[in-house]
Design a protein around this motif. Structure first.
Motif, PDB file in Angstrom:
ATOM      1  N   TYR A 199       0.370  -0.974   0.241  1.00 12.37           N
ATOM      2  CA  TYR A 199       0.389   0.021   0.254  1.00 12.37           C
ATOM      3  C   TYR A 199       0.836   1.697  -0.201  1.00 12.37           C
ATOM      4  O   TYR A 199       0.098   2.173  -0.270  1.00 12.37           O
ATOM      5  N   ALA A 200       2.219   1.304   0.217  1.00 16.02           N
ATOM      6  CA  ALA A 200       2.634   2.131   1.124  1.00 16.02           C
ATOM      7  C   ALA A 200       3.816   2.462  -0.568  1.00 16.02           C
ATOM      8  O   ALA A 200       4.911   3.609  -0.199  1.00 16.02           O
ATOM      9  N   ARG A 201       3.768   2.254  -1.659  1.00 16.06           N
ATOM     10  CA  ARG A 201       5.141   1.681  -2.533  1.00 16.06           C
ATOM     11  C   ARG A 201       4.456   3.138  -3.858  1.00 16.06           C
ATOM     12  O   ARG A 201       5.413   3.520  -4.126  1.00 16.06           O
ATOM     13  N   GLY A 202       3.754   3.881  -3.490  1.00 18.34           N
ATOM     14  CA  GLY A 202       2.914   4.388  -4.411  1.00 18.34           C
ATOM     15  C   GLY A 202       2.221   6.003  -3.904  1.00 18.34           C
ATOM     16  O   GLY A 202       2.902   6.792  -2.493  1.00 18.34           O
ATOM     17  N   ARG A 203       1.915   7.327  -4.441  1.00 20.63           N
ATOM     18  CA  ARG A 203       1.794   7.919  -3.574  1.00 20.63           C
ATOM     19  C   ARG A 203       0.943   8.194  -2.012  1.00 20.63           C
ATOM     20  O   ARG A 203       0.254   7.081  -1.974  1.00 20.63           O
ATOM     21  N   ASP A 204       0.969   8.983  -1.181  1.00 21.27           N
ATOM     22  CA  ASP A 204       0.096   9.164  -0.036  1.00 21.27           C
ATOM     23  C   ASP A 204      -0.885   8.694  -0.464  1.00 21.27           C
ATOM     24  O   ASP A 204      -1.801   9.922  -0.388  1.00 21.27           O
ATOM     25  N   TYR A 205      -2.244   7.810   0.386  1.00 20.26           N
ATOM     26  CA  TYR A 205      -3.280   7.880   0.380  1.00 20.26           C
ATOM     27  C   TYR A 205      -4.034   9.092   0.987  1.00 20.26           C
ATOM     28  O   TYR A 205      -5.368   9.359   0.771  1.00 20.26           O
ATOM     29  N   HIS A 206      -3.900   9.274   1.980  1.00 17.20           N
ATOM     30  CA  HIS A 206      -4.306  10.269   2.874  1.00 17.20           C
ATOM     31  C   HIS A 206      -4.505  11.111   2.093  1.00 17.20           C
ATOM     32  O   HIS A 206      -5.902  12.178   1.751  1.00 17.20           O
TER      33      HIS A 206
END
Length: 366
Positions: A112-119
């Motif tokens: 989940y953390a390999r792309g842009r910050d989901y927040h």
């Protein structure tokens, strides 16, 4: 706030259909609506906190009353619009993920953390969604959230019918498994609520059995203090020595309970470019990640959830993983020598937290 004339003129079914269409247009993969009553979930939270299972996440204790009642968080709230957004990039292959976990010199970063910050991604789209709703029904009171406030969002999403609680405590549904983010809009409009989903875990205990640190102590019971995701992300201090070997090469987060879950065989891939892998985080070695300077870390993780842990925790996690590589019979002596030399070179300039983990790694018998 009194209902607007626009809202009064809409029947429930047409409004509900419209909300679903608009949320999909904004990139959300699911939408359900629930009320604010959390029932027995508040008792479960109180017990979990009293047992200290939240570890160093003091904010959970500090805002427990707000978590138990969304109306305290946002006065006037009567409904919660819950949305989900899938995050797996199209190229994600679970077999490859398992393979990398078996290669001790590789640095594994949670998917989940390999792309842009989901927040950032979800918050901006939730704000846009709220504006669209306002244009449709008129002014109303609302606030948007995504893992950013004392809100029991998984429980609200479960109540709303976005899925059911898996035995690993994550939310599951038939279409996306557990590989999705959640967001909420707390509103003061009494929209019709949706029904809960039935549970579909049956007798399966795969997530419990696979957990490297036995953090899932029983079905639906998680001790965060043992969870690798907590240890590598939320935990601000030294990683307990007795849990370090079990961490393997996991440098940020842990996906094991999701990789093993049968429902994730059906997980839909996301077409959102924001969640595409950046900077080789799905295929870098521990030594490659270790070479990043602090400025490299900040630049490459800018706009990423990983940035929040800071450079020191990043190096702490990598040092543990490198120590585990040194202890592995799978790693050849040439690679071990390179790892050992790299750690020894960094020791004199490391801060106290990182230095302690480097010393542990170097103390590995060889």
């Amino acid at each position: 706030m009194p209902l607007s004339a626009n809202l009064q003129s809409l029947d429930d079914s047409s409004l509900r259909e419209w909300l679903g269409e608009q949320s999909a247009h904004l990139g959300f993969d699911g939408l359900r609506i629930t009320d604010t009553y959390l029932g027995s979930a508040t008792d479960h939270l109180s017990k979990w906190l009293s047992e200290g299972r939240h570890g160093h996440m003091e904010y959970m204790q500090r805002h427990a009353d707000l978590r138990s009642n969304p109306e305290l968080l946002v006065p006037g709230t009567v409904r919660v619009i819950c949305v989900s957004m899938n995050y797996l990039p199209p190229e994600t292959n679970f077999d490859v993920e398992w393979q990398r976990l078996e290669e001790p010199t590789q640095g594994v970063i949670s998917m989940y953390a390999r792309g842009r910050d989901y927040h950032k991604v979800l918050r901006s789209r939730l704000q846009e969604f709220a504006k669209v709703i306002k244009a449709k029904i008129g002014p109303f009171g609302y606030r948007v959230f995504t893992d950013s406030a004392p809100l029991m969002e998984v429980e609200l999403a479960r109540k709303a019918g976005l899925g059911w609680r898996g035995k690993h405590t994550l939310l599951l549904n038939r279409e996306s498994g557990s590989t999705f983010f959640l967001g909420e809009i707390l509103i003061d409009v009494p929209l019709p609520i949706d029904q809960e989903q039935e549970e579909h875990c049956g007798t399966c205990t795969s997530c419990i059995d696979v957990c490297p640190t036995q953090a899932i102590t029983a079905p639906y019971q998680l001790d965060a203090r043992r969870c690798i995701s907590y240890l590598t992300i939320e935990n601000p201090v030294a990683i307990p020595v007795e849990l370090r070997r079990a961490m393997g090469n996991r440098a940020y987060g842990c996906d094991d309970c999701q990789l093993i879950c049968p429902w994730n065989k059906f997980a839909k891939r996301s077409q959102m470019p924001d969640f595409a892998e950046r900077h080789g985080l799905g295929g870098s070695s521990l030594l490659q990640l270790w070479t990043w300077s602090e400025s490299d870390f900040e630049q490459r993780h800018e706009g990423s959830a990983i940035c929040r842990i800071g450079y020191s925790r990043w190096r702490r996690n990598l040092a543990v993983a490198m120590g585990n590589a040194l202890a592995s019979a799978q790693v050849n002596e040439v690679d071990k020598a390179a790892i050992r030399a790299t750690l020894m070179d960094a020791l004199s300039s490391a801060d106290t937290l990182v230095a302690g983990h480097i010393e542990w790694a170097l103390a590995t018998p060889h």
